[in-house]
Design a protein around this motif. Structure first.
Motif, short mmCIF file in Angstrom:
data_model
loop_
_atom_site.label_atom_id
_atom_site.label_comp_id
_atom_site.label_asym_id
_atom_site.label_seq_id
_atom_site.Cartn_x
_atom_site.Cartn_y
_atom_site.Cartn_z
N HIS A 330 -10.66 11.12 -22.81
CA HIS A 330 -9.69 12.05 -22.45
C HIS A 330 -9.03 11.66 -20.99
N GLN A 331 -7.87 11.72 -21.34
CA GLN A 331 -7.03 11.52 -20.01
C GLN A 331 -7.27 12.45 -18.87
N LEU A 332 -7.81 12.23 -17.69
CA LEU A 332 -7.91 12.86 -16.45
C LEU A 332 -6.68 13.19 -15.57
N SER A 333 -5.99 11.99 -15.29
CA SER A 333 -4.86 12.44 -14.57
C SER A 333 -3.89 10.97 -14.72
N THR A 334 -2.54 11.09 -14.14
CA THR A 334 -1.70 10.01 -14.24
C THR A 334 -0.91 10.06 -12.73
N GLY A 335 -0.57 8.99 -12.29
CA GLY A 335 0.10 8.76 -11.01
C GLY A 335 0.69 7.54 -10.72
N PRO A 336 1.99 7.58 -9.85
CA PRO A 336 2.67 6.56 -9.67
C PRO A 336 2.36 5.75 -8.43
N MET A 337 2.46 4.62 -8.55
CA MET A 337 2.19 3.53 -7.43
C MET A 337 3.26 3.93 -6.19
N THR A 338 4.46 4.35 -6.39
CA THR A 338 5.14 4.99 -5.40
C THR A 338 4.37 6.12 -4.49
N SER A 339 3.36 6.65 -4.63
CA SER A 339 2.60 7.51 -3.84
C SER A 339 2.16 6.70 -2.67
N MET A 340 2.42 5.49 -2.37
CA MET A 340 1.83 4.59 -1.18
C MET A 340 2.71 5.24 0.05
N TYR A 341 2.13 5.74 1.15
CA TYR A 341 2.70 6.02 2.27
C TYR A 341 3.29 4.56 2.90
N TRP A 342 2.53 3.43 2.70
CA TRP A 342 2.91 2.13 3.19
C TRP A 342 3.37 1.23 2.16
N THR A 343 4.27 0.35 2.08
CA THR A 343 4.43 -0.77 1.23
C THR A 343 3.38 -1.77 1.35
N ALA A 344 3.62 -2.78 0.32
CA ALA A 344 2.29 -3.89 0.16
C ALA A 344 2.85 -4.88 1.45
N ALA A 345 4.08 -5.00 1.59
CA ALA A 345 4.59 -5.77 2.48
C ALA A 345 3.93 -5.40 4.01
N GLN A 346 4.15 -4.11 4.21
CA GLN A 346 3.78 -3.53 5.36
C GLN A 346 1.99 -3.63 5.59
N LEU A 347 1.42 -3.62 4.59
CA LEU A 347 -0.01 -3.80 4.56
C LEU A 347 -0.46 -5.40 5.04
N VAL A 348 0.41 -6.11 4.52
CA VAL A 348 0.09 -7.47 4.74
C VAL A 348 0.46 -7.83 6.27
N ALA A 349 1.86 -7.42 6.76
CA ALA A 349 1.93 -7.60 8.10
C ALA A 349 1.23 -7.07 9.18
N HIS A 350 0.71 -5.77 8.79
CA HIS A 350 -0.45 -5.12 9.73
C HIS A 350 -1.66 -5.85 9.66
N HIS A 351 -2.29 -6.29 8.36
CA HIS A 351 -3.42 -6.82 8.55
C HIS A 351 -3.56 -8.31 9.36
N SER A 352 -2.27 -9.08 9.35
CA SER A 352 -2.17 -10.19 9.91
C SER A 352 -1.76 -10.18 11.52
N VAL A 353 -1.36 -8.89 12.03
CA VAL A 353 -0.54 -8.98 13.33
C VAL A 353 -1.33 -9.21 14.28
N GLY A 354 -2.74 -9.10 14.39
CA GLY A 354 -3.55 -9.36 15.45
C GLY A 354 -4.11 -10.76 15.32
N GLY A 355 -3.68 -11.62 14.33
CA GLY A 355 -4.08 -12.89 14.25
C GLY A 355 -4.85 -13.16 13.14
#
Length: 433
Positions: A330-355
């Motif tokens: 039974h399907q419970l829900s569906t949703g788009p990956m565009t519901s991310m408030y931050w992009t994948a690139a922003q996650l990588v940049a932030h994760h590494s910004v402190g070194g």
């Protein structure tokens, strides 16, 4: 960096592997990576999904040329870290070379023995995961959870400035199909000041997420700039970051998730590459009026225009009784990956910004991607409003949270007019006591 479409995205391209043509997940336009062992046995090695089959990269390496041959050789071991480390150009060369082999039947008879029925193969987690970070990019999920845990202050002010995340436990990440053992831990007492209960979680939940795989890494103390972040992303998979909500409610302050999250995370077996996803890139949704713009180190115009993924996710439940009776999930829900408030690139940049030094095979979770619309809730705690409103399944069973024997199945796909639909695969697991 913008990954362009090329001849491998031609919607009219056909493969001589018949099951690939019109396949809802693995047409020749996809070619996701995996690690498998063939039905006859042998050591795990790299493969590529094509229709209902898996192509053994070890067996066809000699038929490829230059970088494509090198890439296939790098994928000959039991993990794909060495291939991911070489970056997008090497992975693109492999994609191009394999695409040509599978669309030109000149060498069909030579290649056919390297094809194995996927259902008969054994699949493995495709990389050695050194580190796992789970983010909290689904703003609608963050608002929903915040309203349950902090009704007077659902969304903390740092959320719209900082990509929030926590360091997860890579040792307990398992492949789709592996059972999830119900965790035990301390649970919030019913009354303030009382002693907490201890025992198996009674509020076990799923989280509908996507996983982002790191390709080439960076040196310690050398941040990855936002405009180069995508060069460090190898691809995506489906991720279910299971949560024990009663344990979470007691332990999450002041340092965030611990036992409520470290017991098991489930990952799908296929790495769908950034090149395969090129036709399905889209603009990052505009922030609501009044929201702050990203700080300079997180802001790149090209990323805002092309940094989101047009991927749709679905989640289903199959209870033990449903399987016994032969009922469909039974399907419970569906949703788009565009519901991310931050992009994948922003996650990588932030994760590494402190070194922080990111490494090939590191996994980043998006966090639960609730759509913000009815039917788009990415977890049971949202669907049942914290367990207050049980959901009724078609066979009459009810659920607030997961019971032993329940199986959660997640799927994801990308489709767009003018291109062949591709799938991200399937991510499933059964809850055991």
């Amino acid at each position: 960096m913008t990954i362009e479409t090329d001849f491998t995205h031609d919607p009219d391209a056909k493969s001589w592997v018949e099951s690939a043509n019109g396949h809802p997940s693995f047409p020749v336009q996809n070619l996701p990576l995996c690690v498998f062992s063939p039905p006859s046995g042998g050591e795990p090695r790299g493969g590529i999904a094509i229709g209902d089959m898996i192509l053994d990269l070890v067996d066809i390496a000699d038929m490829l040329e230059l970088d494509a041959a090198t890439a296939a050789q790098l994928a000959s071991g039991p993990k794909l870290n060495d291939l991911l480390q070489r970056g997008p150009d090497m992975m693109r060369a492999l994609r191009h070379g394999v695409f040509e082999l599978l669309t030109d039947d000149t060498d069909k008879k030579t290649i056919e023995p390297a094809l194995h029925k996927a259902d008969d193969c054994h699949l493995y987690v495709p990389v050695t995961i050194g580190d796992y970070t789970d983010f909290y990019t689904g703003i609608h999920h963050a608002e929903n959870i915040g309203s349950l845990f902090r009704p007077d202050n659902p969304l903390l002010p740092n959320y719209k400035y900082v990509p929030i995340g926590y360091h997860g436990r890579s040792s307990s990440i398992r492949l789709s199909g592996k059972d999830v053992h119900r965790p035990s831990g301390q649970k919030k007492p019913a009354q303030d000041g009382a002693q907490p209960d201890f025992g198996p979680s009674e509020r076990l939940d799923y989280e509908m997420e996507m996983g982002i795989w790191i390709g080439q890494g960076n040196g310690l103390g050398q941040p990855i700039p936002i405009h180069k972040a995508e060069e460090h992303i190898a691809g995506i998979s489906i991720l279910n970051d299971w949560s024990a909500r009663d344990i979470q409610a007691w332990e999450y302050q002041p340092l965030g998730p611990f036992l409520a999250k470290n017991f098991h995370s489930t990952i799908s077996p296929w790495i769908v590459t950034m090149d395969a996803l090129a036709p399905f890139r889209t603009a990052q949704p505009a922030r609501p009026d009044g929201d702050p713009a990203p700080l300079e180190y997180l802001m790149d115009d090209n990323d805002q225009q092309n940094g989101a993924f047009g991927v749709t996710m679905d989640v289903y439940i199959s209870t033990a009784k449903m399987r016994e009776d032969g009922d469909e999930p039974h399907q419970l829900s569906t949703g788009p990956m565009t519901s991310m408030y931050w992009t994948a690139a922003q996650l990588v940049a932030h994760h590494s910004v402190g070194g922080c030094n990111m490494q090939p095979g590191d996994l980043l979770g998006t966090g639960t991607l609730t759509s913000g619309e009815e039917g788009g809730e990415g977890s049971l705690i949202e669907l049942t409003e914290g367990g207050k409103k049980p959901i009724t399944l078609p066979n009459g069973e009810t659920r607030t949270f997961l019971e032993n024997g329940d199986e959660i199945i997640m799927t994801a796909y990308a489709e767009k007019a003018g291109y062949a639909r591709i799938g991200i695969g399937e991510c499933r697991a059964v809850i055991t006591g």
